[in-house]
Design a protein around this motif. Structure first.
Motif, PDB file in Angstrom:
ATOM      1  N   SER A  11     -42.971  19.977 -50.505  1.00  0.00           N
ATOM      2  CA  SER A  11     -43.922  20.948 -49.969  1.00  0.00           C
ATOM      3  C   SER A  11     -43.693  22.348 -50.518  1.00  0.00           C
ATOM      4  O   SER A  11     -42.578  22.875 -50.487  1.00  0.00           O
ATOM      5  CB  SER A  11     -43.823  20.979 -48.438  1.00  0.00           C
ATOM      6  OG  SER A  11     -44.198  19.733 -47.908  1.00  0.00           O
ATOM      7  N   GLY A  12     -44.766  22.936 -51.011  1.00  0.00           N
ATOM      8  CA  GLY A  12     -44.721  24.306 -51.496  1.00  0.00           C
ATOM      9  C   GLY A  12     -44.291  24.441 -52.930  1.00  0.00           C
ATOM     10  O   GLY A  12     -44.389  25.537 -53.494  1.00  0.00           O
ATOM     11  N   ALA A  19     -43.615  15.586 -58.607  1.00  0.00           N
ATOM     12  CA  ALA A  19     -42.262  15.189 -58.247  1.00  0.00           C
ATOM     13  C   ALA A  19     -41.882  13.869 -58.905  1.00  0.00           C
ATOM     14  O   ALA A  19     -40.770  13.699 -59.430  1.00  0.00           O
ATOM     15  CB  ALA A  19     -42.128  15.083 -56.728  1.00  0.00           C
ATOM     16  N   ALA A  20     -42.814  12.894 -58.886  1.00  0.00           N
ATOM     17  CA  ALA A  20     -42.545  11.596 -59.505  1.00  0.00           C
ATOM     18  C   ALA A  20     -42.292  11.752 -61.001  1.00  0.00           C
ATOM     19  O   ALA A  20     -41.388  11.120 -61.565  1.00  0.00           O
ATOM     20  CB  ALA A  20     -43.713  10.656 -59.254  1.00  0.00           C
ATOM     21  N   ASP A  21     -43.073  12.606 -61.640  1.00  0.00           N
ATOM     22  CA  ASP A  21     -42.903  12.813 -63.084  1.00  0.00           C
ATOM     23  C   ASP A  21     -41.561  13.462 -63.391  1.00  0.00           C
ATOM     24  O   ASP A  21     -40.865  13.071 -64.347  1.00  0.00           O
ATOM     25  CB  ASP A  21     -44.044  13.684 -63.604  1.00  0.00           C
ATOM     26  CG  ASP A  21     -44.009  13.831 -65.117  1.00  0.00           C
ATOM     27  OD1 ASP A  21     -44.164  12.816 -65.814  1.00  0.00           O
ATOM     28  OD2 ASP A  21     -43.816  14.960 -65.600  1.00  0.00           O
ATOM     29  N   ALA A  22     -41.152  14.445 -62.582  1.00  0.00           N
ATOM     30  CA  ALA A  22     -39.865  15.097 -62.793  1.00  0.00           C
ATOM     31  C   ALA A  22     -38.709  14.121 -62.561  1.00  0.00           C
ATOM     32  O   ALA A  22     -37.710  14.126 -63.301  1.00  0.00           O
ATOM     33  CB  ALA A  22     -39.733  16.304 -61.860  1.00  0.00           C
ATOM     34  N   MET A  23     -38.835  13.283 -61.526  1.00  0.00           N
ATOM     35  CA  MET A  23     -37.774  12.324 -61.233  1.00  0.00           C
ATOM     36  C   MET A  23     -37.669  11.258 -62.326  1.00  0.00           C
ATOM     37  O   MET A  23     -36.584  10.837 -62.707  1.00  0.00           O
ATOM     38  CB  MET A  23     -38.028  11.694 -59.866  1.00  0.00           C
ATOM     39  CG  MET A  23     -37.948  12.701 -58.718  1.00  0.00           C
ATOM     40  SD  MET A  23     -38.518  12.067 -57.124  1.00  0.00           S
ATOM     41  CE  MET A  23     -36.991  11.404 -56.477  1.00  0.00           C
ATOM     42  N   ARG A  24     -38.835  10.840 -62.844  1.00  0.00           N
ATOM     43  CA  ARG A  24     -38.817   9.877 -63.957  1.00  0.00           C
ATOM     44  C   ARG A  24     -38.130  10.479 -65.176  1.00  0.00           C
ATOM     45  O   ARG A  24     -37.297   9.820 -65.823  1.00  0.00           O
ATOM     46  CB  ARG A  24     -40.247   9.480 -64.319  1.00  0.00           C
ATOM     47  CG  ARG A  24     -40.329   8.522 -65.512  1.00  0.00           C
ATOM     48  CD  ARG A  24     -41.714   8.516 -66.124  1.00  0.00           C
ATOM     49  NE  ARG A  24     -42.160   9.857 -66.488  1.00  0.00           N
ATOM     50  CZ  ARG A  24     -41.736  10.503 -67.564  1.00  0.00           C
ATOM     51  NH1 ARG A  24     -40.842   9.959 -68.383  1.00  0.00           N
ATOM     52  NH2 ARG A  24     -42.175  11.717 -67.808  1.00  0.00           N
ATOM     53  N   ALA A  25     -38.465  11.729 -65.483  1.00  0.00           N
ATOM     54  CA  ALA A  25     -37.857  12.386 -66.643  1.00  0.00           C
ATOM     55  C   ALA A  25     -36.352  12.514 -66.465  1.00  0.00           C
ATOM     56  O   ALA A  25     -35.577  12.267 -67.398  1.00  0.00           O
ATOM     57  CB  ALA A  25     -38.495  13.765 -66.845  1.00  0.00           C
ATOM     58  N   GLY A  26     -35.922  12.888 -65.253  1.00  0.00           N
ATOM     59  CA  GLY A  26     -34.491  13.025 -65.010  1.00  0.00           C
ATOM     60  C   GLY A  26     -33.755  11.705 -65.125  1.00  0.00           C
ATOM     61  O   GLY A  26     -32.667  11.627 -65.720  1.00  0.00           O
ATOM     62  N   TRP A  27     -34.345  10.652 -64.558  1.00  0.00           N
ATOM     63  CA  TRP A  27     -33.687   9.339 -64.628  1.00  0.00           C
ATOM     64  C   TRP A  27     -33.598   8.856 -66.076  1.00  0.00           C
ATOM     65  O   TRP A  27     -32.582   8.283 -66.497  1.00  0.00           O
ATOM     66  CB  TRP A  27     -34.438   8.315 -63.780  1.00  0.00           C
ATOM     67  CG  TRP A  27     -33.626   7.064 -63.560  1.00  0.00           C
ATOM     68  CD1 TRP A  27     -33.437   6.034 -64.435  1.00  0.00           C
ATOM     69  CD2 TRP A  27     -32.836   6.756 -62.410  1.00  0.00           C
ATOM     70  NE1 TRP A  27     -32.587   5.092 -63.906  1.00  0.00           N
ATOM     71  CE2 TRP A  27     -32.208   5.510 -62.657  1.00  0.00           C
ATOM     72  CE3 TRP A  27     -32.610   7.397 -61.192  1.00  0.00           C
ATOM     73  CZ2 TRP A  27     -31.371   4.890 -61.734  1.00  0.00           C
ATOM     74  CZ3 TRP A  27     -31.778   6.787 -60.264  1.00  0.00           C
ATOM     75  CH2 TRP A  27     -31.165   5.550 -60.539  1.00  0.00           C
ATOM     76  N   GLY A 313     -39.295  17.382 -49.841  1.00  0.00           N
ATOM     77  CA  GLY A 313     -38.723  18.726 -49.880  1.00  0.00           C
ATOM     78  C   GLY A 313     -37.464  18.869 -49.063  1.00  0.00           C
ATOM     79  O   GLY A 313     -36.456  19.397 -49.532  1.00  0.00           O
ATOM     80  N   THR A 314     -37.518  18.422 -47.813  1.00  0.00           N
ATOM     81  CA  THR A 314     -36.363  18.530 -46.915  1.00  0.00           C
ATOM     82  C   THR A 314     -36.165  17.215 -46.173  1.00  0.00           C
ATOM     83  O   THR A 314     -37.090  16.731 -45.519  1.00  0.00           O
ATOM     84  CB  THR A 314     -36.561  19.660 -45.887  1.00  0.00           C
ATOM     85  OG1 THR A 314     -36.764  20.900 -46.583  1.00  0.00           O
ATOM     86  CG2 THR A 314     -35.333  19.802 -44.989  1.00  0.00           C
ATOM     87  N   LEU A 315     -34.981  16.665 -46.274  1.00  0.00           N
ATOM     88  CA  LEU A 315     -34.640  15.447 -45.545  1.00  0.00           C
ATOM     89  C   LEU A 315     -34.016  15.876 -44.224  1.00  0.00           C
ATOM     90  O   LEU A 315     -32.863  16.318 -44.169  1.00  0.00           O
ATOM     91  CB  LEU A 315     -33.658  14.600 -46.360  1.00  0.00           C
ATOM     92  CG  LEU A 315     -33.348  13.197 -45.828  1.00  0.00           C
ATOM     93  CD1 LEU A 315     -34.575  12.313 -45.870  1.00  0.00           C
ATOM     94  CD2 LEU A 315     -32.213  12.560 -46.622  1.00  0.00           C
ATOM     95  N   VAL A 339     -32.469   1.819 -51.639  1.00  0.00           N
ATOM     96  CA  VAL A 339     -33.339   2.996 -51.731  1.00  0.00           C
ATOM     97  C   VAL A 339     -32.472   4.244 -51.688  1.00  0.00           C
ATOM     98  O   VAL A 339     -31.657   4.412 -50.776  1.00  0.00           O
ATOM     99  CB  VAL A 339     -34.370   3.028 -50.587  1.00  0.00           C
ATOM    100  CG1 VAL A 339     -35.189   4.319 -50.641  1.00  0.00           C
ATOM    101  CG2 VAL A 339     -35.285   1.812 -50.651  1.00  0.00           C
ATOM    102  N   VAL A 340     -32.656   5.101 -52.661  1.00  0.00           N
ATOM    103  CA  VAL A 340     -31.901   6.352 -52.761  1.00  0.00           C
ATOM    104  C   VAL A 340     -32.880   7.518 -52.664  1.00  0.00           C
ATOM    105  O   VAL A 340     -33.949   7.492 -53.280  1.00  0.00           O
ATOM    106  CB  VAL A 340     -31.132   6.420 -54.095  1.00  0.00           C
ATOM    107  CG1 VAL A 340     -30.463   7.781 -54.262  1.00  0.00           C
ATOM    108  CG2 VAL A 340     -30.102   5.303 -54.170  1.00  0.00           C
ATOM    109  N   ALA A 341     -32.530   8.517 -51.869  1.00  0.00           N
ATOM    110  CA  ALA A 341     -33.400   9.679 -51.687  1.00  0.00           C
ATOM    111  C   ALA A 341     -32.797  10.908 -52.361  1.00  0.00           C
ATOM    112  O   ALA A 341     -31.586  11.150 -52.270  1.00  0.00           O
ATOM    113  CB  ALA A 341     -33.607   9.972 -50.206  1.00  0.00           C
ATOM    114  N   VAL A 342     -33.655  11.671 -53.022  1.00  0.00           N
ATOM    115  CA  VAL A 342     -33.284  12.979 -53.565  1.00  0.00           C
ATOM    116  C   VAL A 342     -34.240  13.988 -52.955  1.00  0.00           C
ATOM    117  O   VAL A 342     -35.464  13.864 -53.102  1.00  0.00           O
ATOM    118  CB  VAL A 342     -33.367  13.017 -55.096  1.00  0.00           C
ATOM    119  CG1 VAL A 342     -33.031  14.418 -55.603  1.00  0.00           C
ATOM    120  CG2 VAL A 342     -32.424  12.001 -55.715  1.00  0.00           C
TER     121      VAL A 342
END
Length: 397
Positions: A11-12, A19-27, A313-315, A339-342
């Motif tokens: 959020s924000g 977010a999905a694209d950034a996480m894919r790139a990082g992985w 954004g915040t867990l 399942v892993v959360a970031v």
């Protein structure tokens, strides 16, 4: 490994797609040999329509409505399905979202959900036979009173904001009976982002009014106002459903019982109590994350993965009450897939997030001093954190 990346929005800062694209790139940087699939998700809050449009296609129809403070605000509705059996998907955050109100102007005693009622009217005028409303991320705390106004209720008091509800009289909500008839042949679904009730310690006012700009005293006042609204609406709904009884020996419907049922329903407190307002119109309250998961085929995607990466954004405590992370974790448990959360920040302890079914939880900003930097470069810092997570969880070739 087959990695499924299935986050909510941050959020924000980042949409679910971003977010999905950034996480894919990082992985991919941390484990280039893995196969990564993206599946952006939503829970009824911001991004609800965007995610569903990406999965279902359909037609985006622009609609201009009144925003939380009455300003003209652009929104869209998604129309999907064949003519005569159309489903309209609406997103409350587009009409009454917190992001639409400047930080210094946030005041849930004044903000109204009227614009969402106008979106609903547009959906009915478009011939939708099923209307799914994503609830979450609102600037309002008016129990859906403004929705009634947006649907054509004549009382100006209904659109006066949450702080004005204590001035309502029975005649103000008498329109509920006619509106219930209007929706009688429509499958109305409220896809809620949290499963909290309308009133009480975990309700709309106590749990969320502060983040919308209310002081502790204003939050207490809003709680009393919602209680007054609930009592009046409960009586109106009971009266509308009673009608002439065929069996005169059957007990009359109890308005108090009707009120209790509506206020205590899981999700009644979503979007500042709009869940309650839609339930009074006959809506089914369903977890928004589950609605989206079913539409995009989350179960099949999880079943075909070796590991699922989700995030938001915040867990925090809200994450365990109907949010995307909780829904993904539950799906992982059903299929025996970790399942892993970031998340931008992790405010839950290990016992809490592991009990929810997560195999791991990692924060982009591990210390308060890192929050500003993570927000300033949301994509870069998220990708960098996921890169490190990949090196921990991916199996070597």
């Amino acid at each position: 490994m087959r990695i499924l990346v299935a986050p909510d929005c941050f959020s924000g800062t980042l949409s679910a797609r971003e977010a999905a694209d950034a996480m894919r790139a990082g992985w991919s940087l941390g484990a280039a040999h893995d196969v990564v699939t993206e599946l952006p998700l939503a829970d009824g809050g911001p991004g609800f329509v965007d995610v569903l449009h990406g999965a279902l296609g359909g037609e985006l129809v622009p609609v201009t409505v009144h925003g939380p403070l009455g300003d003209p605000t652009p929104a869209v509705m998604l129309l999907a399905g064949a003519e005569g059996a159309r489903t309209a998907y609406l997103e409350s955050a587009q009409a009454i979202g917190l992001h639409l109100v400047a930080a210094g102007d946030r005041d849930p005693t004044r903000t109204t959900s009227r614009g969402l009622g106008e979106l609903l009217s547009a959906a009915l005028e478009a011939g939708a036979r099923r209307v799914v409303v994503g609830l979450g991320g609102s600037a309002t705390n008016d129990g859906g009173a403004g929705v009634l106004a947006g649907l054509g209720a004549p009382s100006a008091r209904l659109a006066g904001g949450g702080g004005a509800l204590d001035g309502l009289v029975p005649n103000d909500v008498a329109v509920v009976a006619a509106l219930r008839d209007r929706f009688r042949d429509v499958d109305l679904v409220a896809a809620v982002d949290v499963d909290v009730p309308l009133l009480g310690l975990h309700g709309a006012s106590a749990g969320f009014a502060a983040q919308k700009g209310a002081s502790p005293e204003e939050a207490q006042h809003l709680e009393r106002c919602l209680g007054h609204l609930a009592s009046l609406v409960g009586e109106a709904v009971a009266g509308a459903d009673e009608g002439p009884r065929r069996d005169l020996l059957a007990p009359a419907r109890d308005a108090r019982t009707t009120t209790r049922t509506l206020t205590q329903a899981p999700g009644a407190g979503a979007a500042g109590g709009v869940g309650f307002g839609l339930a009074a119109l006959g809506a089914r309250l369903l977890p928004g994350a589950a609605v989206v998961a079913d539409a995009v085929g989350l179960a099949a995607s999880v079943a075909g993965a070796d590991l699922v990466l989700t995030g938001e954004g915040t867990l925090d405590w809200q994450s365990l009450h109907g949010k995307v992370v909780h829904a993904v974790a539950a799906e992982g448990l059903r299929h025996g897939v970790p399942v892993v959360a970031v998340a931008g920040q992790v405010l839950l302890g290990r016992r809490e997030w592991s009990t929810a079914g997560l195999a791991g939880a990692y924060a982009v900003a591990e210390r308060p001093s890192e929050v500003a930097a993570s927000v300033a470069d949301a994509r870069g810092t998220l990708a960098a954190r996921v890169e490190r997570v990949a090196r921990t969880w991916s199996r070597p070739v």
